[in-house]
Design an enzyme around this catalytic site. Structure first.
Site, PDB file in Angstrom:
ATOM      1  N   GLY A   8       0.808  -1.217   0.000  1.00 28.74           N
ATOM      2  CA  GLY A   8       0.000   0.000   0.000  1.00 28.74           C
ATOM      3  C   GLY A   8       0.839   1.262   0.000  1.00 28.74           C
ATOM      4  CB  SER A  11      -2.678   7.368  -1.004  1.00 31.87           C
ATOM      5  OG  SER A  11      -3.318   6.267  -0.376  1.00 31.87           O
ATOM      6  N   GLY A  12      -1.054   8.248   1.364  1.00 34.75           N
ATOM      7  CA  GLY A  12      -0.986   8.246   2.821  1.00 34.75           C
ATOM      8  C   GLY A  12       0.313   7.763   3.408  1.00 34.75           C
ATOM      9  CG  LEU A  13       0.159   6.255   7.489  1.00 33.23           C
ATOM     10  CD1 LEU A  13      -0.489   5.208   8.387  1.00 33.23           C
ATOM     11  CD2 LEU A  13       1.095   7.142   8.285  1.00 33.23           C
ATOM     12  N   GLY A  14       1.797   4.784   3.502  1.00 36.99           N
ATOM     13  CA  GLY A  14       2.665   3.956   2.679  1.00 36.99           C
ATOM     14  C   GLY A  14       3.522   4.770   1.730  1.00 36.99           C
ATOM     15  CB  SER A 128      -5.272   1.242  14.487  1.00 40.21           C
ATOM     16  OG  SER A 128      -6.085   2.296  14.968  1.00 40.21           O
ATOM     17  CE1 TYR A 153      -8.902   0.280  10.070  1.00 40.14           C
ATOM     18  CE2 TYR A 153      -9.248   1.299  12.214  1.00 40.14           C
ATOM     19  CZ  TYR A 153      -8.459   1.091  11.096  1.00 40.14           C
ATOM     20  OH  TYR A 153      -7.218   1.696  11.013  1.00 40.14           O
TER      21      TYR A 153
END
Length: 287
Positions: A8, A11-14, A128, A153
């Site tokens: 991943g 986008s974002g963290l990855g 998380s 989640y």
């Protein structure tokens, strides 16, 4: 050169993690659903197609990687989905549990031989802060009798934490050189909050994210610390140092009691083996 695989990265963290590892000179393998997008965003990376919602794709990915690589030094299990309406994977598992946990469980097991051959090999599984609210519903993992998007989640993120710690126990017992480490990014502003969440959860995240959340580069720091700091030990969990572990610099944090429960770890491991068909080639030295 360190060979690092990240799931991943578009986008974002990855994406933030991959950019740092590229800048430090790693050979970065981007495991993504859209390799062309990964190549555009991260010139020079080795982008490979992987769909964690399909275990056949996970097996095909691992088989192809093994043809081209003899070792792997770092695996970051980062990709995830959040707050989705009830959806099933290709194998009939609930999507969040399937992508966030089962896909990474299978991927890690299938790449264990490459990791064993790596230099100071490490597996970092991204959980998380919400794992603390998670409950693993072994009697209804697919949500047939009752489904709440955020509850499932939270379940998947607890499964990440339980997996990371149980993997550490098994690697240690087998005398493996691989370190299994956990990390979480706190409350980080990515498209994860809006891509899948629905209804009230989406509204609340839309309001709170701009007010509280930190940016992806800051949120990536605990994961990068877990992945690269030489002082990190297997079984450790890193997150932000600020109040509520929502934001801040990386620090050692305490996983929930459920995450540390060895019996829960054994039970989840057995279920994960059954659902994925992946058996880890690990044997305890005490046998």
């Amino acid at each position: 050169m360190t060979v690092s695989l990240i799931t991943g990265t578009t986008s974002g963290l990855g994406l933030a993690i991959a950019r740092v590892l590229v800048d430090r000179g790693d050979q970065v393998i981007a495991a993504v659903r859209d390799p062309d997008r990964a190549t555009c965003l991260l010139p020079g990376v080795e982008a490979r197609q992987l769909d964690l919602a399909d275990l056949d794709s996970v097996r095909a990915f691992a088989d192809a990687l093994r043809v081209d690589h003899r070792h792997l030094d770092l695996l970051i299990n980062n990709a995830g989905v959040m707050g989705m309406p009830r959806t099933l994977t290709a194998q009939g598992d609930e999507l969040q549990f399937g992508v966030n946990h089962l896909g990474h469980f299978a991927l890690t097991g299938l790449l264990l031989d490459l990791l064993t051959a790596g230099r100071e090999p490490r597996v970092v599984t991204v959980s998380s802060n919400l794992h603390r609210k998670g409950v693993i519903r072994f009697d209804d993992l697919t949500g047939v009798t009752g489904y709440d998007p955020m509850a499932f989640y939270n379940q998947s993120k607890l499964a990440n934490a339980v997996f990371g710690l149980e993997l550490d126990r098994r690697l240690t017992a087998a005398g493996s050189p691989i370190r299994s480490v956990l990390a979480h990014p706190g409350f980080t502003r990515t498209n994860l909050q809006q891509a899948g969440t629905v209804g009230f959860n989406r509204l609340m995240l839309r309001i709170s994210t701009p007010l509280i959340a930190q940016g992806p580069r800051q949120g990536a720091l605990p994961i990068l610390y877990a992945a690269t700091n030489p002082s990190v030990h297997g079984g450790e969990f890193y997150g932000p140092s600020g109040p509520g572990e929502l934001r801040g610099s990386p620090t050692l944090v305490e996983p929930s009691a459920d995450a540390r429960d060895a019996q829960l770890g054994k039970r989840l491991w057995a279920v994960s083996e059954q659902l994925t068909g992946v058996l880890y080639p690990l044997e305890s030295r005490s046998r």
